[in-house]
Design an enzyme around this catalytic site. Structure first.
Site, mmCIF file in Angstrom:
data_model
loop_
_atom_site.group_PDB
_atom_site.id
_atom_site.type_symbol
_atom_site.label_atom_id
_atom_site.label_comp_id
_atom_site.label_asym_id
_atom_site.label_seq_id
_atom_site.Cartn_x
_atom_site.Cartn_y
_atom_site.Cartn_z
ATOM 1 C CG ASN A 97 39.086 27.948 32.070
ATOM 2 O OD1 ASN A 97 39.353 26.798 32.387
ATOM 3 N ND2 ASN A 97 39.267 28.962 32.898
ATOM 4 C CE LYS A 135 34.458 15.383 33.952
ATOM 5 N NZ LYS A 135 33.702 16.398 33.126
ATOM 6 N N GLY A 187 37.647 24.265 39.015
ATOM 7 C CA GLY A 187 36.302 24.603 38.580
ATOM 8 C C GLY A 187 35.619 25.515 39.570
ATOM 9 C CD GLU A 198 42.333 27.280 39.867
ATOM 10 O OE1 GLU A 198 41.505 28.184 40.174
ATOM 11 O OE2 GLU A 198 42.515 26.897 38.714
ATOM 12 N NE ARG A 212 46.636 33.722 30.090
ATOM 13 C CZ ARG A 212 47.083 32.910 31.040
ATOM 14 N NH1 ARG A 212 46.872 33.208 32.306
ATOM 15 N NH2 ARG A 212 47.743 31.816 30.738
ATOM 16 C CB CYS A 236 39.744 30.955 38.009
ATOM 17 S SG CYS A 236 41.324 30.154 37.689
ATOM 18 C CD GLU A 284 35.122 32.874 38.826
ATOM 19 O OE1 GLU A 284 36.226 32.938 38.267
ATOM 20 O OE2 GLU A 284 34.544 31.806 39.095
#
Length: 470
Positions: A144, A167, A221, A243, A271, A277, A374
């Site tokens: 993202n 990665k 992620g 995170e 945004r 997240c 989410e």
């Protein structure tokens, strides 16, 4: 990029990189194998001792040069991100500014790594503490924010003296590859930064995580993947930073400046097309002002223009892929089936690309899936509350604890609510809280560790204590 050299996958496989605004293939990149992943770690391990011994000023100057180079090439990076991720060029330019700032911030932190000297209470020993780089680090970044999620991890690692294997997400590898070349051009030694692009993530990453030479893992992620990675990392007792997912509440009290709250809502919700997240996921608005707030927000959301991010006048780009678009649509339909009202939007856009209309939905049940999961899209579900205590209870009623937003003009309430919310980050009367100078991270199922701020570099440093008899 492994050991400073570009190479194909060892088995010749490639990944197609897609333009989410059309579904067309932009280009192909190498699809790394387990052997490629091992080679990347080999290169990082080989470079670690020399990089750790590099003068802090020299490490900082590389970061400063990279900051200046990214800034000079802002339009290139913005276009690249828009093509592979879908956000508008305006959004991408904002990410370039934000992402580059991590390199400037940590260029200044590199020379401020310090320990301490003290005398033991009994006077018999001198106590010396020093900070050393953790060592080779594996970084797994999401799609993202293709630039900023990399610079937020790479910046402190370079400043601290750690080598790394990165990665990037298979949907958006191009920005990271461009960043790797830029850092090499700015003087980063071969092997310090190695980039492995792969669609076989679990297969390629797990052997690296279980390799005793790796000393740190950092991941941004989903919580589900984060839990699996933490389990894998336990065998080596790695230093870990996670995170993870969010379910950010956006609370509007009856005394709030509603126009300011709507402006903040547009930022917190829209945004990055809502694919963040930290995006406002649940809107809790006091019953006295909920109708007015919903109307104002719907007017703003309904006026947004969807389209390809490179086109002038476009406000909202596509979601990352068809799965993401279908997931958003499913959440909206679930809420509608429970009796919620669509004020504006509420539909996927037919045709090429993965577009979903900016949506405001009211009367959402507190147990609707979009209030517990989410959304990761341009949908704002609104529910009402009566009391301050109820608002705090609703906001905390989730396993997540990353970001939250509060709008009120009452100073005492700001303090009470901030103290009552179980979140790593709280925005008061503002819709964007991410800042390179501030510690980014969450609590509960949103992970642990911090990125950015003075705290960010500590994630890449170990403390050594030396006792000295005078």
């Amino acid at each position: 990029m492994i050991g400073g050299s570009w190479r194909d996958s060892s088995d010749g496989a490639t990944i197609a990189v897609e333009d989410p605004s059309s579904g067309a293939t932009i280009t192909h990149v190498a699809d790394a194998t387990v052997a490629d992943g091992r080679a990347a770690l080999d290169a990082a391990v080989a470079a670690q001792a020399g990089w750790a011994a590099t003068a802090p000023r020299d490490r900082g100057e590389i970061l400063r040069s990279a900051f200046e180079a990214i800034t000079a090439r802002a339009e290139e990076f913005a276009m690249l991100m828009t093509l592979e991720m879908g956000k508008t060029l305006a959004e991408s330019r904002g990410e370039v500014t934000y992402g580059a700032e991590f390199f400037r911030w940590f260029s200044e932190e590199a020379v401020r790594i310090s320990g301490r000297w003290s005398t033991a209470p009994n006077g018999a020993t001198r106590l010396l503490t020093m900070k050393k780089p953790v060592g080779p680090t594996l970084m797994i970044t999401p799609w993202n924010f293709p630039l900023a999620m990399g610079t937020r991890k790479i910046g402190p690692a370079i400043a601290a003296g750690c080598t790394m294997v990165v990665k990037p997400a298979s949907q958006t590898p191009l920005t990271m590859l461009a960043l790797a070349q830029l850092l090499a051009d700015c003087g980063l030694p071969d092997g310090v930064l190695n980039v492995v692009t792969t669609s076989r993530t679990g297969e390629v990453m797990e052997p690296i995580i279980r390799d005793p030479r790796l000393r740190k893992l950092t991941f941004t992620g989903s919580t589900a993947v984060g839990r699996s990675l933490v389990e894998q990392s336990a065998q080596q007792l790695l230093r870990v930073s996670m995170e993870l997912g969010g379910n950010a509440p956006f609370i509007v009290f009856e005394d709030a400046d509603l126009d300011r709250a709507v402006e903040g809502a547009m930022l917190a919700k829209m945004r990055n097309i809502g694919e963040a997240c930290t995006a406002a996921n649940r809107f809790y608005v006091h019953e006295d002002v909920v109708d007015e707030f919903a109307g104002k927000l719907a007017t703003r959301m309904g006026a947004l223009t969807l389209g390809k991010g490179t086109k002038k006048g476009v406000d909202v780009g596509p979601l990352i892929d068809g799965k993401a678009r279908d997931g958003v649509a499913e959440l909206v339909e679930h809420a509608r089936a429970q009796g919620a009202t669509i004020v504006t939007g509420g539909k996927a856009v037919p045709g090429r690309g993965y577009f979903y209309e900016p949506t405001v939905i009211t009367g959402v049940a507190k147990d609707a899936r979009m209030m517990t999961e989410e959304i990761f899209g341009p949908v704002a579900p609104i529910a009402s509350f009566r009391t301050e205590a109820e608002a705090i209870e609703l906001a905390n009623d989730t396993e997540y604890g990353l970001a939250s937003y509060v709008f009120t003009t009452d100073l005492g309430r700001m303090i009470r609510v901030a103290e009552g919310l179980q979140y790593g980050m709280i925005g008061i009367n503002q819709g964007i809280i991410s800042n390179p100078a501030a510690p980014f991270g969450g609590v509960k199922a949103s992970g642990f560790g911090r990125e950015g701020g003075f705290e960010g570099i500590e994630e890449y440093l170990e403390t050594t204590y030396v006792g000295i008899a005078p």
